[in-house]
Enzyme design. Sequence first.
Site, PDB file in Angstrom:
ATOM      1  CG  ASP A  25      -1.749   1.193   1.392  1.00 46.07           C
ATOM      2  OD1 ASP A  25      -1.971   1.872   0.368  1.00 46.07           O
ATOM      3  OD2 ASP A  25      -2.198   1.476   2.521  1.00 46.07           O
ATOM      4  CG  ASN A  48      -3.279   5.243  -1.063  1.00 49.32           C
ATOM      5  OD1 ASN A  48      -3.308   4.177  -0.441  1.00 49.32           O
ATOM      6  ND2 ASN A  48      -4.173   5.548  -1.963  1.00 49.32           N
ATOM      7  CG  ASP A  59      -6.120   2.861   0.396  1.00 48.00           C
ATOM      8  OD1 ASP A  59      -5.156   2.059   0.515  1.00 48.00           O
ATOM      9  OD2 ASP A  59      -6.754   2.987  -0.672  1.00 48.00           O
ATOM     10  CG  ASP A 114      -1.380   1.652  -3.667  1.00 48.56           C
ATOM     11  OD1 ASP A 114      -0.177   1.461  -3.877  1.00 48.56           O
ATOM     12  OD2 ASP A 114      -1.815   2.300  -2.684  1.00 48.56           O
ATOM     13  CG  ASP A 137      -6.043 -12.810 -13.449  1.00 46.97           C
ATOM     14  OD1 ASP A 137      -6.768 -13.555 -14.139  1.00 46.97           O
ATOM     15  OD2 ASP A 137      -5.567 -13.132 -12.357  1.00 46.97           O
ATOM     16  CG  ASP A 175     -10.429 -16.468 -13.439  1.00 49.27           C
ATOM     17  OD1 ASP A 175      -9.704 -16.893 -12.531  1.00 49.27           O
ATOM     18  OD2 ASP A 175     -11.676 -16.360 -13.321  1.00 49.27           O
ATOM     19  CD  GLU A 184      -7.764 -20.862 -12.558  1.00 45.70           C
ATOM     20  OE1 GLU A 184      -7.625 -21.104 -11.353  1.00 45.70           O
ATOM     21  OE2 GLU A 184      -8.672 -20.140 -13.005  1.00 45.70           O
ATOM     22  CG  HIS A 197      -5.185 -15.814  -6.608  1.00 45.92           C
ATOM     23  ND1 HIS A 197      -4.634 -16.449  -7.706  1.00 45.92           N
ATOM     24  CD2 HIS A 197      -6.494 -15.669  -6.880  1.00 45.92           C
ATOM     25  CE1 HIS A 197      -5.585 -16.654  -8.600  1.00 45.92           C
ATOM     26  NE2 HIS A 197      -6.720 -16.197  -8.121  1.00 45.92           N
ATOM     27  CG  ASP A 198      -7.571 -19.239  -6.410  1.00 49.11           C
ATOM     28  OD1 ASP A 198      -8.091 -18.252  -5.873  1.00 49.11           O
ATOM     29  OD2 ASP A 198      -7.587 -19.427  -7.649  1.00 49.11           O
TER      30      ASP A 198
HETATM   31  C1  GLO Z   1      -9.589 -19.721  -9.558  1.00 51.53           C
HETATM   32  C2  GLO Z   1      -9.548 -18.251  -9.730  1.00 51.53           C
HETATM   33  C3  GLO Z   1     -10.266 -17.647  -8.565  1.00 51.53           C
HETATM   34  C4  GLO Z   1     -11.508 -16.895  -8.912  1.00 51.53           C
HETATM   35  C5  GLO Z   1     -12.426 -17.620  -9.821  1.00 51.53           C
HETATM   36  C6  GLO Z   1     -13.544 -16.754 -10.283  1.00 51.53           C
HETATM   37  O1  GLO Z   1     -10.248 -20.547 -10.005  1.00 51.53           O
HETATM   38  O2  GLO Z   1      -8.244 -17.862  -9.885  1.00 51.53           O
HETATM   39  O3  GLO Z   1      -9.482 -16.844  -7.741  1.00 51.53           O
HETATM   40  O4  GLO Z   1     -12.195 -16.705  -7.733  1.00 51.53           O
HETATM   41  O5  GLO Z   1     -11.774 -18.099 -10.915  1.00 51.53           O
HETATM   42  O6  GLO Z   1     -13.090 -15.775 -11.141  1.00 51.53           O
END
Ligand code: GLO
Length: 541
Positions: A20, A22, A24, A28, A97, A198, A240, A314-315
Amino acid sequence: KSNWWKQAVVYQIYPRSFQDSNGDGVGDLQGIIQRLDYLEKLGIDVIWLSPVYQSPNDDNGYDISNYYEIQPEFGTMEDMEQLINEAKKRKIKIVMDLVVNHTSDEHPWFIEAKKGKENPYHDYYVWRDPVEGDVPNDLTSVFSGSAWTFDPQLEQYYLHLFSKKQPDLNWENEKMRQDIYEMMNFWLDKGVGGFRMDVIELIGKVPDEKVTANGPRLHEYLQEMNKHTFGQHDVMTVGETNSVTPEEAKLFSSEDRNELSMVFQFEHMVLDQQIGKSKWDLKPLNLTDLKKVLSIWQSALKDEGWNSLFWNNHDQPRIVSRWGNEQEYRVKSAKMFAILLHLMQGTPYIYQGEEIGMTNIKVNDLSQLDDIESINMYHERLEAGYSKEEIFRSINTKGRDNARTLMQWDTSEQAGFTSGQPWLEVNENYDAINAAQALEDTHSIFYCYQQLIQMRKNNPLIVHGDYQLLLEDHPTIFAYTRSYQGETWLVVANFSEETTDIALSDHPTSLVPLISNSEKENYDLQDLKLSPYETFAVQLE
Ligand code: GLO
C-alpha cells in the site's frame, strides 16, 4: 516467435496484499512500482497481476464491472501505464489477469441484460426459463449452492458458476466475443506482456447438458481469440485449466494449434483432498502420489505443449504450511520445494511471499474471514451439521485467505505493508519472516530462489532436458534426473522430517552441489545421509 516464456520465471502479485502506498490499507499500483527493484533483484521476468480492473470486490477483483478502468483503490490508468513502463525498464513484462468466463453483475452489459429479453445484451449471458417452477437443473456453483439465480423481473434464471455476483458470459454470442477481443486489444496496445486466463476451460460450457469444463466449442473460441488478438504479438498466454488431462493440455498449448502458450493445471494440488469430494475434505499427502503426478506431466508434455510449475497462487494455502514444516524446518523445507520445482521442465511461477517462506494463518471465527468461498462453505457446512471445529480445520488448511495475507516486508507495524489499517489481518509472524530480513541473510530462501532463476537462464538443460524419475516407490525421497546434450543432472530431496540413508551409486563419489539447502560441500551418492528436508542437485556427467 521466440517462445521467450519457456525460459522465463513468473512472479504473481495479488495487488490488494502486496504494498500500500497511500495508507488506505489496500495495496495499489504505486506500491508495486516501489517494489520493482526488489523483484528485479530476485530476477523474475514476468509479473502476473491479479485483476486490477474496476470491481465491486465480491470476489476481490475476479468480478469485473469495467475492463477498461482501473479499480480506484489501486490507482489510475496513468499509474498502470507507469507500472508497465517502469517494469519494462527492468526487463519485466506485465501479464494481465483476463477474467472472461463471467463479469460482475454490476457490469453495464449485465445491467442492460436484465432490462428485457429483447435487449441486445440479454444474450451476452446465460439465461434459462424455470423448469416446473424451479431451477433449470442441479448445476452447482464453485462457491457453494445452486449455479442458477432467479431474476424476478424477467422470470428467468441466470447462470453463475461462481458467486451470484459473477454471471457467466454466453460465449455462443458472437458479438460478445468480439467485444472481449476488442478489450484484449486495448490492453495489448498498452504494451502488456500477455494474459493469464481465469478458468478459461469453462467458456465452452453447455449448461443444459451440465457440461462446464472442456465444452465442444472451447478450442474454436481460443483459436478465434488468438487470431483476433494476441496471435499478432510476441506475448505469453497461460490458461488456468483446473481439470485437464495431459492430452487435453496439448490441445491448449501445442504450438501448431495457435491457442495458448501454456496451461496452468492443478492435478498435483488435489492430492490432499478425498477423491471425489471437495477441497475441504482433507486427507494427508502421499509423496508417491505427488511424484507420480508431477512426473506424468513432465513426460507427457515433453515434446508437445507446455506446462506451468507452481506450488502456490492466490487460491492455494502456503506450501511450507501445507506439505512442509512451518516451524523448525521452515527455511529448509521452503528451499526444498523451490529446488524440486524449479529444476523441472515448464515455466515456474512464484507467488508473492513464497520467496521468503510465508506461512498460513490460524483463524477461528467467521469475522476473521474475507474469502467468499470460505464464507459460503462455512454457512453451508454449519447448516449441514458439521462442527465449527471441523469447518475451521478445513479453512485453516485450505482457505484462500492463507495466500492473501499482507506481504511481509519488514518489522515495522503491519509488516511495512501499510501505514494505515489493512484490509486483512497481518500474519503475526512478520517479526521473524519478512523481506528485509531475507535480503540481509545470504542463506535465506530469497537467495535460493534468486540462484534458481539464474541457473535457469544459464542452463538450457533446465528448460529442455529429458526428465526421469528415480526411486519411484520410495516413500520419502523425491529424486529425478534431467539430461540434455550429453549432460545429466541429479536432483534429490528428503521430503520428510527423518534423517534418511540412501545409495544412488555403487561406487564412492564426491560431487560438489550445483545448489542445495545444506552446508555440505560435497555429496557421496554411494552413501547419502540426508537430514530432514535436505535437498541438492549435482551434475553426474
Ligand atoms: C480460480 C480463480 C479464482 C476466482 C475464480 C472466479 O479458479 O483464480 O481466484 O475466484 O476463478 O473468477
